[in-house]
Design an enzyme around this catalytic site. Structure first.
Site, PDB file in Angstrom:
ATOM      1  N   HIS A 197       0.905  -1.155  -0.003  1.00  0.00           N
ATOM      2  CA  HIS A 197      -0.072   0.010  -0.184  1.00  0.00           C
ATOM      3  C   HIS A 197       0.931   1.174  -0.011  1.00  0.00           C
ATOM      4  CE1 HIS A 197      -3.485  -2.301   1.088  1.00  0.00           C
ATOM      5  NE2 HIS A 197      -2.980  -2.973   1.905  1.00  0.00           N
ATOM      6  N   ASP A 198       1.662   1.515   1.030  1.00  0.00           N
ATOM      7  CA  ASP A 198       2.178   2.750   1.141  1.00  0.00           C
ATOM      8  C   ASP A 198       3.123   3.201   0.360  1.00  0.00           C
ATOM      9  OD1 ASP A 198       1.659   2.401   4.933  1.00  0.00           O
ATOM     10  OD2 ASP A 198       0.432   2.983   3.416  1.00  0.00           O
TER      11      ASP A 198
END
Ligand code: RIB
Ligand code: CA
Length: 309
Positions: free
Chosen positions: A238-239
């Site tokens: 994700h990040d």
């Protein structure tokens, strides 16, 4: 010209990879890393951020921020990230110190002093919302808030309708979306396409440096939960998508839309209600990133991680 950024984070294995990517990229001038409670409690997220900075050998200040959401108890995710929040590799006690001023004070002072700065929240938005509430005028100095959170086509991961970062502090997310800042969202719609498949992970493991091995070991641990849950080959990274947006926005597909956060208690608490097909008269308030060139993203990640020790 380097781009001044502040990373706000709740490490978290994927946060750790995002921090490594940012610190390996000369285009970015990381002014500080502000930690927030999220994946694990604040003492651990701030300890983990220091461990990750150590891996880069760089001198980046780390600050501890808010230990709980604005108006509700903290919900954490040890079931995904492990008891430490950074389970996987064995990382030593960090040398990088924890700064003694509060992350929110740093955020306010740094934004006031740096017109054109970009904020990159990778966890619950508690620190960012607190800063915007205490000093609303700083919004004019913010070039862009690029955040990981929410979901529309891929609705929720902690509840059927809400993504973790938004669900943990929906009031904070609502404040950020209403702040008037230019907000770009990397939601599950995008990050669920950035899967840590075996070939991609082995390419990182074989980079020949410590950073590559650590990232692979972080993913080895982090992916087990999502692979089981989604039945996919690999887990969503994700990040780091937030940092990749800053570096190579051409890797992404985005659309200006209106997004509202559901702050009502109940099954849809923390849902991001996205007017993707413009069926209301609400003008856009965010840039919503729906797609990613995943191969290009992992090629960028490998190329940058290779620059680290
Ligand atoms: O839903 C995924 C997000 O929640 C990521 O930022 C992960 O690190 C957790 O904070
Ligand atoms: Ca995170």
């Amino acid at each position: 010209m380097t781009r001044p950024v502040i990373i706000d984070t709740d490490p978290g294995q994927d946060d750790a990879v995002a921090i490594l990517l940012a610190l390996a990229s000369p285009e970015l001038d990381v002014r500080g890393i502000t930690c927030v409670a999220g994946n694990v409690p604040l003492p651990l997220t701030s300890l983990n951020a220091r461990k990750v900075v150590d891996l880069t050998g760089k001198d980046v200040p780390v600050y501890a921020g808010c230990a709980a959401p604005l108006d509700r108890p903290l919900v954490t995710a040890e079931y995904v990230h492990g008891r430490t929040g950074l389970d996987g590799p064995a990382l030593p006690v960090p040398v990088t110190p924890l700064q003694d001023i509060h992350a929110v004070d740093f955020l306010i002072d740094a934004v006031k002093a740096t017109p054109g700065i970009t904020l990159c929240p990778l966890g619950p938005l508690t620190n960012i919302a607190t800063a915007l509430t205490r000093a609303p005028g700083i919004v004019r100095n913010i070039k862009e808030i690029v955040m990981m959170g929410g979901g529309y086509f891929e609705q929720g991961n902690i509840t059927p309708s809400a993504e973790f970062n938004i669900h943990v502090d929906p009031t904070a997310a609502d404040i950020v979306l209403r702040s008037g800042a230019q907000v770009t969202v990397l939601p599950l719609d995008c990050t669920h396409q950035a899967l840590t498949t075996r070939p991609r992970l082995e390419a990182l493991r074989r980079l020949g440096n410590r950073a590559g091995v650590v990232v692979a070991e972080l993913a080895d641990f982090f992916e087990r939960y999502d692979k089981e849950k989604y039945g996919t080959d690999g887990a969503p990274l994700h990040d780091p998508c937030v940092i990749a947006w800053l570096l190579r926005p051409e890797l992404f597909v985005a659309r200006e839309v209106h997004v509202t956060v559901d702050t009502r208690e109940g099954l849809t608490l923390g849902a991001t209600v996205v007017d993707y097909w413009r069926v209301t008269d609400r003008g856009p308030n965010v840039t919503w990133v729906r797609g990613i060139n995943a191969d290009g993203f992992f090629a960028l990640l490998g190329e940058r991680l290779a620059r680290l020790p």
